[in-house]
Design a protein around this motif. Sequence first.
Motif, PDB file in Angstrom:
ATOM      1  N   GLY A  91       0.069  10.020 -14.740  1.00 36.70           N
ATOM      2  CA  GLY A  91      -0.069  10.072 -14.083  1.00 36.70           C
ATOM      3  C   GLY A  91       1.293   9.084 -13.530  1.00 36.70           C
ATOM      4  O   GLY A  91       1.725   9.148 -12.968  1.00 36.70           O
ATOM      5  N   LEU A  92       2.331   8.705 -15.265  1.00 32.01           N
ATOM      6  CA  LEU A  92       3.568   8.535 -14.911  1.00 32.01           C
ATOM      7  C   LEU A  92       4.524   9.096 -14.331  1.00 32.01           C
ATOM      8  O   LEU A  92       5.272   8.616 -13.871  1.00 32.01           O
ATOM      9  CB  LEU A  92       3.703   6.714 -16.365  1.00 32.01           C
ATOM     10  CG  LEU A  92       2.652   6.854 -16.979  1.00 32.01           C
ATOM     11  CD1 LEU A  92       3.715   5.676 -18.415  1.00 32.01           C
ATOM     12  CD2 LEU A  92       2.754   5.438 -15.541  1.00 32.01           C
ATOM     13  N   ALA A  93       4.592  10.741 -14.558  1.00 33.42           N
ATOM     14  CA  ALA A  93       5.276  11.555 -14.783  1.00 33.42           C
ATOM     15  C   ALA A  93       4.958  11.843 -13.062  1.00 33.42           C
ATOM     16  O   ALA A  93       5.897  11.914 -12.039  1.00 33.42           O
ATOM     17  CB  ALA A  93       4.858  12.875 -15.263  1.00 33.42           C
ATOM     18  N   CYS A  94       3.723  11.813 -12.330  1.00 35.55           N
ATOM     19  CA  CYS A  94       3.736  12.052 -11.242  1.00 35.55           C
ATOM     20  C   CYS A  94       4.527  11.009  -9.852  1.00 35.55           C
ATOM     21  O   CYS A  94       4.729  10.679  -9.590  1.00 35.55           O
ATOM     22  CB  CYS A  94       2.221  12.357 -10.863  1.00 35.55           C
ATOM     23  SG  CYS A  94       2.378  12.843  -9.287  1.00 35.55           S
ATOM     24  N   ALA A  95       3.812   9.554 -10.855  1.00 30.62           N
ATOM     25  CA  ALA A  95       4.450   8.459 -10.169  1.00 30.62           C
ATOM     26  C   ALA A  95       6.194   8.930 -10.643  1.00 30.62           C
ATOM     27  O   ALA A  95       6.633   8.097  -9.394  1.00 30.62           O
ATOM     28  CB  ALA A  95       3.968   7.566 -10.612  1.00 30.62           C
ATOM     29  N   VAL A  96       6.515   9.001 -11.336  1.00 30.05           N
ATOM     30  CA  VAL A  96       7.718   8.918 -10.796  1.00 30.05           C
ATOM     31  C   VAL A  96       8.446   9.838 -10.136  1.00 30.05           C
ATOM     32  O   VAL A  96      10.031   9.575  -9.670  1.00 30.05           O
ATOM     33  CB  VAL A  96       8.668   9.228 -12.356  1.00 30.05           C
ATOM     34  CG1 VAL A  96       9.804   9.443 -12.646  1.00 30.05           C
ATOM     35  CG2 VAL A  96       8.360   7.802 -13.098  1.00 30.05           C
ATOM     36  N   ARG A 145      -1.345   6.258  -8.193  1.00 29.84           N
ATOM     37  CA  ARG A 145      -1.427   5.254  -6.618  1.00 29.84           C
ATOM     38  C   ARG A 145      -0.826   4.110  -7.955  1.00 29.84           C
ATOM     39  O   ARG A 145       0.244   3.283  -6.784  1.00 29.84           O
ATOM     40  CB  ARG A 145      -2.896   5.127  -6.604  1.00 29.84           C
ATOM     41  CG  ARG A 145      -2.881   6.434  -5.691  1.00 29.84           C
ATOM     42  CD  ARG A 145      -2.324   6.210  -3.850  1.00 29.84           C
ATOM     43  NE  ARG A 145      -2.664   4.967  -3.478  1.00 29.84           N
ATOM     44  CZ  ARG A 145      -3.381   4.612  -2.367  1.00 29.84           C
ATOM     45  NH1 ARG A 145      -4.525   5.586  -2.285  1.00 29.84           N
ATOM     46  NH2 ARG A 145      -3.554   3.190  -2.002  1.00 29.84           N
ATOM     47  N   ALA A 146      -1.361   3.116  -8.163  1.00 28.19           N
ATOM     48  CA  ALA A 146      -1.034   1.857  -8.874  1.00 28.19           C
ATOM     49  C   ALA A 146       0.445   1.638  -9.454  1.00 28.19           C
ATOM     50  O   ALA A 146       0.882   0.928  -9.330  1.00 28.19           O
ATOM     51  CB  ALA A 146      -1.801   1.368 -10.183  1.00 28.19           C
ATOM     52  N   ALA A 147       0.366   2.648  -9.835  1.00 26.80           N
ATOM     53  CA  ALA A 147       2.045   3.337 -10.848  1.00 26.80           C
ATOM     54  C   ALA A 147       3.438   3.617  -9.467  1.00 26.80           C
ATOM     55  O   ALA A 147       4.573   2.837  -9.476  1.00 26.80           O
ATOM     56  CB  ALA A 147       1.968   4.463 -11.028  1.00 26.80           C
ATOM     57  N   ASP A 148       3.013   4.349  -8.616  1.00 29.24           N
ATOM     58  CA  ASP A 148       3.427   4.488  -7.126  1.00 29.24           C
ATOM     59  C   ASP A 148       4.110   2.906  -7.004  1.00 29.24           C
ATOM     60  O   ASP A 148       5.263   2.579  -6.498  1.00 29.24           O
ATOM     61  CB  ASP A 148       3.113   4.956  -6.546  1.00 29.24           C
ATOM     62  CG  ASP A 148       3.904   6.018  -5.855  1.00 29.24           C
ATOM     63  OD1 ASP A 148       4.689   5.856  -5.387  1.00 29.24           O
ATOM     64  OD2 ASP A 148       3.147   5.967  -4.369  1.00 29.24           O
ATOM     65  N   VAL A 149       3.039   2.368  -7.097  1.00 33.44           N
ATOM     66  CA  VAL A 149       3.253   0.390  -5.970  1.00 33.44           C
ATOM     67  C   VAL A 149       4.097   0.149  -6.573  1.00 33.44           C
ATOM     68  O   VAL A 149       5.289  -0.649  -6.893  1.00 33.44           O
ATOM     69  CB  VAL A 149       1.741   0.504  -5.494  1.00 33.44           C
ATOM     70  CG1 VAL A 149       2.396  -1.099  -5.106  1.00 33.44           C
ATOM     71  CG2 VAL A 149       1.558   0.960  -4.810  1.00 33.44           C
ATOM     72  N   VAL A 150       3.313  -0.396  -8.700  1.00 32.10           N
ATOM     73  CA  VAL A 150       4.436  -0.729  -9.169  1.00 32.10           C
ATOM     74  C   VAL A 150       6.037  -0.386  -9.269  1.00 32.10           C
ATOM     75  O   VAL A 150       7.106  -1.359  -9.092  1.00 32.10           O
ATOM     76  CB  VAL A 150       4.484  -0.225 -10.668  1.00 32.10           C
ATOM     77  CG1 VAL A 150       5.030  -1.122 -11.770  1.00 32.10           C
ATOM     78  CG2 VAL A 150       2.657  -1.219 -10.121  1.00 32.10           C
TER      79      VAL A 150
END
Length: 421
Positions: free
Chosen positions: A175-180, A243-248
């Motif tokens: 999830g974090l890798a995809c948000a980055v 989604r949440a990490a993307d917004v952050v």
Amino acid sequence: MTVLEKTPAAVRTPPPDPEAAPFTEDVPRRIGGVTRNGVLALAGAAAAGVCVAVLLFGELAPLSGALGFAVVAYLVFLCVYAVLTGLEEDGPAVRDRVMTVVLWSAAGLMFLALVMVVGFTLYRGREALPHLNFFTQDMQAAGPLDPLTNGGIAHAMLGTLIMITIALAITVPLGLACAVYLNHVTGRFARFVRTIVEAMTALPSIVAGLMVYAIWILGLGLQKSGLAAGFAISVMMLPIVIRAADVVLRLVPGNLTEAAEALGAPRMRTVWHVILPTARSGLATAVILGTARGIGETSPVLLTAGFTAALNADPTSGPMVSLPLAVFSFVKSPEPTMIARGFGAAAVLMALVLILFAVARVLGGRGPGRQTRRQARRTARASRRDVRRFAEAAPAPVPDSAPAPAPASAPAPTSAFGVND
């Protein structure tokens, strides 16, 4: 010609008008705080709302129902409060006061609903929670007619912890890798990936369970296990975390990234040492949102992990049960003891979510720019070490008052007769 006639028209000042209104200084309006007039207006509006609702529901109109009574009383309360506030304030102040009351009312309603849910669960499970065996035993040797002193939910608690650990181990790095990738790499597939993530957010949980069931059990021929349930839960958690990490990550100031890249740091080093530490508290919240979604799933666990009344600590073999599935199974029974076990398991599930939330808050730390005392001391020690290291690496300064050395090849002075003095 007078002096006034000689003055240019652009600089002439008209004489003051005695009939003009006196100048009044603007006084800033008080935004927050409690005043006497405000309290009296709230009390009067509330009393008026209740009285009007009583008249409408009891005397004037053929109305009935507690919900309608509350809605009518609240609407009348807002109207009367707006009128009472308008007697002393202007239009913007009236709108501000009314919206403040509406927001406080909504917050109070949500808090009341939360208290009712938690209180009702604890009240119905009060008979099972005081027994120690409820937390240390499983249901292998207990039946629906057995008392609460026999049997427990240890197998469901362990199964929930194992499944959510597997799901977190898969979801957090992906999830974090995809948000980055979506924010700081922005490849040609970034828009496609964001569209897929947004579509997966509304994916029904039964579809995720059926997908893992078809691939893991029917396709590969493996048995139902906690590992398969962890895969199904991770499918439900992954879009929430992304989604949440993307917004952050979008909220991280761009000047921090620009400053790091201006110093020559590569992109991944900037992400690891600047962006992720800055957004750490928000990323912890993103993980909590995904965990809260996955820890309460029932249908994927039922399809992929099965159901058992015995304790199973091996996630790779044998059926395993979780707390939501145990609650669903217990409350279907007509026996009061099983219903009490179900509500007790629901209370334990809420406590487990609260503990995980507290752990994530501690690991996430404070927001950007705010440090604890330990972090401030650690930062000060690192700064002192850097100062000493820079001082040792710097070259020694040359003093300006040192005498200039004499040239080595300077000839010795001679006399007029050619003899050295």
